[in-house]
Design a protein around this motif. Structure first.
Motif, PDB file in Angstrom:
ATOM      1  N   GLY A 145       1.794   0.881 -11.497  1.00 11.46           N
ATOM      2  CA  GLY A 145       1.442  -0.429 -10.966  1.00 11.46           C
ATOM      3  C   GLY A 145       2.416  -0.978  -9.945  1.00 11.46           C
ATOM      4  O   GLY A 145       2.605  -2.190  -9.860  1.00 11.46           O
ATOM      5  N   SER A 146       3.011  -0.103  -9.145  1.00  8.84           N
ATOM      6  CA  SER A 146       4.071  -0.552  -8.239  1.00  8.84           C
ATOM      7  C   SER A 146       3.571  -1.003  -6.867  1.00  8.84           C
ATOM      8  O   SER A 146       4.329  -1.595  -6.096  1.00  8.84           O
ATOM      9  N   VAL A 147       2.308  -0.731  -6.531  1.00 12.61           N
ATOM     10  CA  VAL A 147       1.721  -1.214  -5.281  1.00 12.61           C
ATOM     11  C   VAL A 147       0.315  -1.750  -5.573  1.00 12.61           C
ATOM     12  O   VAL A 147      -0.311  -1.381  -6.567  1.00 12.61           O
ATOM     13  N   ASP A 148      -0.167  -2.591  -4.693  1.00 17.14           N
ATOM     14  CA  ASP A 148      -1.520  -3.126  -4.871  1.00 17.14           C
ATOM     15  C   ASP A 148      -2.581  -2.057  -4.646  1.00 17.14           C
ATOM     16  O   ASP A 148      -3.571  -1.971  -5.381  1.00 17.14           O
ATOM     17  N   VAL A 149      -2.376  -1.251  -3.608  1.00 13.75           N
ATOM     18  CA  VAL A 149      -3.397  -0.290  -3.173  1.00 13.75           C
ATOM     19  C   VAL A 149      -2.766   1.080  -2.980  1.00 13.75           C
ATOM     20  O   VAL A 149      -1.652   1.188  -2.448  1.00 13.75           O
ATOM     21  N   VAL A 150      -3.460   2.107  -3.409  1.00 15.67           N
ATOM     22  CA  VAL A 150      -3.089   3.483  -3.048  1.00 15.67           C
ATOM     23  C   VAL A 150      -4.193   4.033  -2.160  1.00 15.67           C
ATOM     24  O   VAL A 150      -5.376   3.953  -2.504  1.00 15.67           O
ATOM     25  N   ILE A 206       0.830  -1.195   0.000  1.00 12.44           N
ATOM     26  CA  ILE A 206       0.000   0.000   0.000  1.00 12.44           C
ATOM     27  C   ILE A 206       0.870   1.251   0.000  1.00 12.44           C
ATOM     28  O   ILE A 206       1.897   1.309   0.681  1.00 12.44           O
ATOM     29  N   LEU A 207       0.463   2.231  -0.779  1.00 10.47           N
ATOM     30  CA  LEU A 207       1.035   3.570  -0.724  1.00 10.47           C
ATOM     31  C   LEU A 207       0.048   4.460   0.008  1.00 10.47           C
ATOM     32  O   LEU A 207      -1.098   4.612  -0.421  1.00 10.47           O
ATOM     33  N   ASP A 208       0.484   5.044   1.102  1.00 11.19           N
ATOM     34  CA  ASP A 208      -0.305   5.998   1.869  1.00 11.19           C
ATOM     35  C   ASP A 208       0.083   7.389   1.377  1.00 11.19           C
ATOM     36  O   ASP A 208       1.055   7.982   1.837  1.00 11.19           O
ATOM     37  N   VAL A 229      -0.560   4.294 -10.276  1.00 12.22           N
ATOM     38  CA  VAL A 229       0.372   3.588  -9.390  1.00 12.22           C
ATOM     39  C   VAL A 229      -0.228   2.284  -8.856  1.00 12.22           C
ATOM     40  O   VAL A 229       0.480   1.314  -8.620  1.00 12.22           O
ATOM     41  N   ALA A 230      -1.551   2.249  -8.686  1.00  8.78           N
ATOM     42  CA  ALA A 230      -2.209   1.083  -8.073  1.00  8.78           C
ATOM     43  C   ALA A 230      -2.381  -0.058  -9.064  1.00  8.78           C
ATOM     44  O   ALA A 230      -2.782   0.151 -10.199  1.00  8.78           O
TER      45      ALA A 230
END
Length: 205
Positions: free
Chosen positions: A101-106, A41-43, A128-129
């Motif tokens: 597409g570097s993390v599953d969730v943003v 996840i990206l916060d 990104v997601a």
């Protein structure tokens, strides 16, 4: 985007931790339960890093966490609080440090309501997601179609209100979201926050 956060928030290490929206707040517990095992996840707009602290408190050490914020003071505080965790200075409207597409969730938690060019922020998050973008906002109770509105509450700190239909329709039309799942998360048992109901929009690829 407001340039005054670092002036208004003098102590990022204590930001949100000092009143009833920190670790254990209902919408943070909801997120910890929602995330898949071993997900990333990206916060985006992480502030003082309370989201990471909450995930750890809820036993989600399996989640790979990245936090970003455009305020250098916030990121410095996060790195001091949580050594070894990936915190970075970045603009939520571009997310230039993140690959496609570097993390599953943003996660955009109470971010769109405090910035200009909110559309750019959602498009960057979508880029990104890999799986979904989660937007958490203040109450969006009005159900009619309304444009989001700006209100200045102190200097240039903005607060924007979205209607649910507006944001759902925008995500499907502009992002190509296959589905937008809305969850209402009340805080009726949190002292001083009984009035509060967060709205989580899960925008799925």
């Amino acid at each position: 985007m407001s340039a005054t956060w670092s002036k208004h928030i003098e102590d990022w290490k204590n930001y949100i931790r000092s009143y009833g929206e920190g670790v254990g707040f209902p919408s943070r517990v909801w997120l910890a339960k929602h995330l898949k095992k071993d997900s990333s996840i990206l916060d985006a707009g992480c502030g003082g890093g309370i989201e990471f602290e909450s995930l750890q408190s809820e036993g989600r050490g399996d989640v790979r966490y990245i936090g970003s914020d455009f305020t250098p003071e916030a990121i410095t505080a996060c790195k001091e609080l949580f050594p070894g965790v990936d915190f970075r200075v970045d603009d939520v409207r571009t997310l230039s440090t993140m690959e496609d597409g570097s993390v599953d969730v943003v996660l955009l938690r109470h971010t769109l309501d405090h910035i200009d060019r909110w559309e750019d922020a959602l498009k960057a998050a979508w880029r990104v997601a890999k799986e979904e973008v989660i937007v958490i906002l203040w109450p969006t109770a009005f159900a009619d179609y309304r444009e989001p509105t700006f209100k200045e509450i102190e200097e240039d700190v903005y607060f924007r209100m979205f209607s649910r239909p507006f944001l759902i329709n925008w995500a499907k039309r502009e992002l190509g979201a296959s589905e937008v799942v809305v969850t209402l998360i009340p805080a009726m048992h949190v002292p001083g926050r009984e009035y509060r109901t967060d709205t989580a929009f899960v925008m799925k690829k």
